[in-house]
Scaffold this active site. Structure first.
Site, PDB file in Angstrom:
ATOM      1  N   SER A 146       0.854  -1.186   0.000  1.00  0.00           N
ATOM      2  CA  SER A 146       0.000   0.000   0.000  1.00  0.00           C
ATOM      3  C   SER A 146       0.887   1.233   0.000  1.00  0.00           C
ATOM      4  CB  SER A 146      -0.894   0.010   1.244  1.00  0.00           C
ATOM      5  OG  SER A 146      -1.571   1.243   1.371  1.00  0.00           O
ATOM      6  N   TYR A 159      -2.479  -0.019  10.404  1.00  0.00           N
ATOM      7  CA  TYR A 159      -2.482  -0.401   8.982  1.00  0.00           C
ATOM      8  C   TYR A 159      -1.187   0.013   8.304  1.00  0.00           C
ATOM      9  CZ  TYR A 159      -3.949  -0.727   4.090  1.00  0.00           C
ATOM     10  OH  TYR A 159      -4.022  -1.052   2.756  1.00  0.00           O
TER      11      TYR A 159
END
Length: 283
Positions: A146, A159
Site C-alpha cells: 500500500s 495499517y
C-alpha cells in the site's frame, strides 16, 4: 511476452479471492487458462465467486478454501489443495483488513491487523517458497502492499505499520530469491492506489456506480500483469486523482524527512505543509 509464472495450467493461489482485487486477479488469470485455488473467510462470497468464475470459464479447474488466513490449519489446507493440482506458478498474498488503531490504543486490533496483513503473508511464504524453489518451472509471489506503507500518512498507524512491514519483507524476499535462484522464483510488491473495492467502500451495493476518482480492481490487475511482464518489483498503481509524478514527489518528500532531518511526517506539520503544497502544485 507474458511473465513465465502466468501460464496455461499453472496453479495460482490467491488469498482474499472472493471479492475486490483478489477476485479480479482470479478472473484475469482464468483468462490465461490457469488453475485457481482461492481462499477467503467469507464462505458465501467465496461460493458466489467460484460460481461466477465457473460460469464464465466452463473448463476452469478451481478449488475454494474457506478459512482465516491467520489459521495455520487453513494455510496447510490451502497448500495441499494447490500442490495436488500441480506446480504452483503464482502465489498472491492479497488478504488484508484496513481497520487499524492508533499508536497507543486498542492492542487487540493491532494484533488482528498485524496477524492478517503481515504475519499471514510470512507464514504463507514460509510454506510455499521451499516448494517453489524445488519446482521445475518458474514461479512468482505477489504481495499486496500500500502507498500508506511507504508515505505512512497519519490516522491509521496499525495499517500503515503492517503495510510498511510487508514492503520490507517483500524487498528482502526478492533479494534472497535473486541470490538463491535468479529468475526462477521472483517476488513483487503490488501497490494499489484508490481502488473501488469492498474494503475501501464497505457496505456499498455491487451495482453502485464507480466513484470518478477511483480505479477499478480490473485496472489494478492489468497494471499488475503489465508490470510483471516488464519484470518490475514495485508495481505502482495510480487512480484517477493521483498521477505517477504526484506519487513520486510524495515518496521523495517522505525520504527527505530523514535526509534533511525534518520533523516526522512533515507533510502534515504546520511548519512544512505549505512548502509541501508548493512542491505538489505543479505535479
Amino acid at each position: 511476452m507474458m511473465h513465465p509464472a502466468i501460464r496455461k495450467n499453472g496453479v495460482a493461489v490467491i488469498t482474499g479471492g472472493a471479492v475486490g482485487i483478489g477476485y479480479a486477479i482470479a478472473h484475469r488469470l482464468a483468462q490465461e487458462d490457469m488453475q485457481l485455488v482461492l481462499l477467503d473467510r467469507d464462505a458465501a462470497a467465496l461460493t458466489a465467486a467460484a460460481d461466477r468464475l465457473q460460469a464464465a470459464f466452463p473448463t476452469l479447474t478451481q478449488r475454494a478454501v474457506v478459512g482465516d488466513v491467520t489459521d495455520h490449519t487453513t494455510i496447510e489446507k490451502l497448500y495441499q489443495e494447490a500442490v495436488t493440482l500441480g506446480e504452483v506458478a503464482l502465489l498472491v498474498n492479497n488478504a488484508a483488513i484496513i481497520k487499524g488503531a492508533g499508536p497507543w490504543n486498542d492492542i487487540e486490533q493491532w494484533h488482528r491487523v498485524m496477524d492478517i496483513n503481515f504475519w499471514a503473508i510470512l507464514a504463507l511464504q514460509q510454506r510455499f517458497v521451499p516448494t517453489l524453489l524445488e519446482q521445475a518451472l518458474p514461479s512468482a509471489i505477489v504481495n499486496l502492499g500500500s502507498k500508506e506503507g511507504i508515505t505512512t500518512p497519519p490516522g491509521n498507524a496499525a495499517y500503515n505499520v503492517s503495510k510498511a512491514a510487508v514492503r520490507v519483507l517483500t524487498e528482502q524476499l526478492a533479494h534472497e530469491l535473486r541470490e538463491r535462484a535468479p529468475d526462477h522464483v521472483t517476488a513483487h510488491l503490488l501497490i494499489p492506489g484508490w481502488t473501488f473495492t469492498p474494503m475501501n467502500f464497505p457496505g456499498v451495493p455491487a451495482d453502485t456506480p464507480q466513484p470518478a476518482g477511483t480505479w477499478s480492481a480490473d485496472q489494478v490487475v492489468e497494471r499488475m500483469i503489465e508490470s510483471l511482464n516488464a519484470g518490475d518489483f514495485y508495481i505502482f498503481c495510480q487512480d484517477n486523482e493521483v498521477t505517477r509524478e504526484m506519487d513520486q514527489r510524495r515518496m521523495q518528500w517522505s525520504a527527505d524527512d530523514m535526509i534533511q532531518n525534518r520533523p516526522a511526517l512533515s507533510r502534515w506539520h504546520p511548519d512544512w505543509c505549505e512548502q509541501f503544497a508548493k512542491l505538489m502544485k505543479d505535479a
